[in-house]
Design a protein around this motif. Structure first.
Motif, PDB file in Angstrom:
ATOM      1  N   ASP A 203      52.225 -85.627  74.122  1.00 47.07           N
ATOM      2  CA  ASP A 203      51.679 -85.946  72.794  1.00 47.07           C
ATOM      3  C   ASP A 203      52.412 -87.191  72.198  1.00 47.07           C
ATOM      4  OD1 ASP A 203      51.860 -85.807  69.673  1.00 47.07           O
ATOM      5  OD2 ASP A 203      51.249 -83.511  70.139  1.00 47.07           O
ATOM      6  N   PRO A 204      51.727 -88.115  71.439  1.00 51.43           N
ATOM      7  CA  PRO A 204      52.176 -89.253  70.898  1.00 51.43           C
ATOM      8  C   PRO A 204      53.455 -89.096  69.938  1.00 51.43           C
ATOM      9  CG  PRO A 204      50.103 -89.248  70.322  1.00 51.43           C
ATOM     10  CD  PRO A 204      50.099 -88.095  71.358  1.00 51.43           C
ATOM     11  N   GLU A 205      53.374 -88.003  69.439  1.00 47.00           N
ATOM     12  CA  GLU A 205      54.520 -87.580  68.434  1.00 47.00           C
ATOM     13  C   GLU A 205      55.725 -87.075  68.918  1.00 47.00           C
ATOM     14  OE1 GLU A 205      54.135 -87.933  65.127  1.00 47.00           O
ATOM     15  OE2 GLU A 205      52.212 -88.728  65.642  1.00 47.00           O
ATOM     16  N   SER A 206      55.659 -87.116  70.307  1.00 52.41           N
ATOM     17  CA  SER A 206      56.941 -86.975  71.309  1.00 52.41           C
ATOM     18  C   SER A 206      57.792 -88.024  71.363  1.00 52.41           C
ATOM     19  CB  SER A 206      56.630 -86.040  72.246  1.00 52.41           C
ATOM     20  OG  SER A 206      57.724 -86.139  73.330  1.00 52.41           O
ATOM     21  N   PRO A 207      58.899 -88.082  70.676  1.00 53.19           N
ATOM     22  CA  PRO A 207      59.667 -89.396  70.616  1.00 53.19           C
ATOM     23  C   PRO A 207      60.217 -89.710  72.223  1.00 53.19           C
ATOM     24  CG  PRO A 207      60.325 -88.228  68.782  1.00 53.19           C
ATOM     25  CD  PRO A 207      59.538 -87.412  69.818  1.00 53.19           C
TER      26      PRO A 207
END
Length: 356
Positions: A203-207
Motif C-alpha cells: 500500500d502506498p500509505e505503508s512508509p
C-alpha cells in the motif's frame, strides 16, 4: 490544571456519560455523527479514556503497551508445516517478533506488556484499549491517527515504530529500509548479472514499503536500468496469498505481451515472497534457475521454505527491545529531547537468488 474527565467530554459534546463510554468501548453501537462529535470534543479537551485513572495520573501501572494492526497471515502456518520444520518459531511474523523483543525488555525493567492488535471498532478502539491502562506505549506507523497520538502523547510517552515520525516531539524508531533494498538490488545486478527486475510493493500509505521501493529505484538508476515510477505490482495486504497473486500477474502480463518474464522478482516483505515461491513452483518455474526471488524482513519462515529465501534482515526483536528502552528512558526523563534512531539491516543471501 486537572486532567479532563468523561464528564467534561459529555458536557462538551452534548451527550450522556454512558454515550461517551460506548464510543470508546463499543463504537459500532453509536451513530456515526454522534461518535464523531464525541471524539472531536475529546481531542479538543485532551481527554484520554482511562481504565485506571489513578494509575494514569501517577504513571504507576507497571504496564507498557503496543498497538499494531492485526494483519495475520493464515497461510504462514501452512507453509511452515509443509516444510516439516522443527523450529517452534517458524510461523513468527513481523509483529510476533516485535512483541517478543518488547516482552523481553519489559520483563527486564519490571513491566508487563499490554497488546492491542485488533482493528475491530477502528483506531479509536485501539487507543481506548491501551492508552488509559499503561505508563507508555509503542505504536506501529499508520495504526492510530496522528491527531489521537498527539492528544495521548501529552499524557504519557509514545514511541513511533517504523515510518516517518509524524509528530516531532515523539521518540521514533525505524530501520534502514531504503539502504537494505538498495544493497539487495545491487547484489542481484552486480553479482548475478540480472537486468529484468520486477518489484512488488505494498500500500502506498505503508512508509516501510515505500522506503524499500525507493531503495530499489535508486539501485536501478545507479545500474543504468529503467527507473520505475511505481512498483510493477502493488498489493493491498502484504500476505502470502497476495504475493502468489502478484507473481502470477507478472507472469501473465509478460506472456500477454509476448515478452520474457522477469529474471528476478523482489518483494517488499518475506511473506509475499514465500507465496511467490509456491506460485512459481506451481507454474513449473525453478527458483533460482529460471527466476530469482527475494524478500525483506528476515522472518524465520524464510529459512525453512525451499528454496531458502534471500532477504534483507531487519533487527525486528531489537526494534521491540529498543522501543521499551526509549519508553523507560522517557518515563525517567519526560523533558528530555526527542530521540530518533535508525537501526541497521543486513543481507541474508540464500538459495532463492542463487547464493547459499
Amino acid at each position: 490544571m486537572s486532567a479532563p474527565t468523561v464528564y467534561d467530554v459529555a458536557e462538551r459534546s452534548g451527550v450522556s456519560i454512558a454515550t461517551v463510554s460506548r464510543v470508546y468501548r463499543t463504537p459500532e453501537s453509536v451513530r456515526v455523527q454522534t461518535r464523531e462529535r464525541v471524539l472531536a470534543a475529546a481531542r479538543e479537551l485532551g481527554y484520554v479514556p482511562s481504565g485506571n485513572a489513578r494509575g494514569l495520573a501517577s504513571r504507576t501501572t507497571g504496564v507498557l503497551g503496543l498497538c499494531f494492526p492485526d494483519y495475520a497471515d493464515p497461510d504462514a502456518e501452512t507453509a511452515a508445516a509443509g516444510a516439516d520444520a522443527d523450529d517452534d518459531h517458524a510461523v513468527m511474523l513481523y509483529s510476533d517478533q516485535i512483541i517478543r523483543g518488547m516482552e523481553r525488555a519489559a520483563r527486564r525493567h519490571g513491566y508487563a506488556l499490554l497488546i492491542a492488535a485488533s482493528l475491530d471498532g477502528g483506531p479509536e478502539s485501539l487507543v481506548a484499549k491501551v492508552a488509559g491502562r499503561v505508563d507508555g506505549f509503542a505504536v506501529l506507523a499508520q495504526t492510530v491517527p496522528t491527531s489521537d497520538l498527539d492528544v495521548i502523547s501529552r499524557r504519557l510517552p509514545v514511541v513511533m515504530l517504523a515510518g516517518p515520525r509524524g509528530i516531532d516531539h515523539l521518540d521514533h524508531l525505524v530501520v534502514a529500509n531504503a539502504d537494505g533494498q538498495r544493497a539487495l538490488t545491487r547484489h542481484l545486478v552486480d553479482d548475478h548479472g540480472l537486468r529484468r527486475l520486477a518489484f512488488v510493493g505494498g500500500d502506498p500509505e505503508s512508509p516501510d514499503a515505500e522506503a524499500r521501493f525507493r531503495g530499489f529505484r535508486e539501485a536501478c538508476r545507479d545500474a543504468g536500468l529503467p527507473e520505475p515510477a511505481e512498483p510493477d505490482v502493488r498489493t493491498a495486504m502484504m500476505t502470502q496469498a497476495e504475493g502468489a497473486r502478484a507473481a502470477e500477474a507478472l507472469l501473465d502480463r509478460a506472456q500477454a505481451a509476448g515478452a520474457d518474464h522477469p529474471e528476478a522478482m523482489l518483494f517488499a516483505n518475506d511473506q509475499m515472497a514465500v507465496g511467490a515461491l509456491q506460485a512459481l513452483a506451481a507454474r513449473g518455474l525453478r527458483v533460482p534457475r529460471d527466476i530469482a526471488v527475494t524478500g525483506f524482513d528476515g522472518i524465520p519462515l524464510g529459512r525453512i521454505v525451499r528454496p531458502t529465501l534471500t532477504t534483507v534482515r531487519q533487527p525486528i526483536r531489537q526494534l521491540g527491545e529498543q522501543a521499551v528502552e526509549l519508553l523507560v528512558q522517557r518515563l525517567r526523563d519526560p523533558a528530555g529531547p526527542p530521540v530518533s534512531l535508525e537501526l541497521p539491516v543486513s543481507l541474508g543471501l540464500r538459495e532463492s537468488c542463487g547464493c547459499g
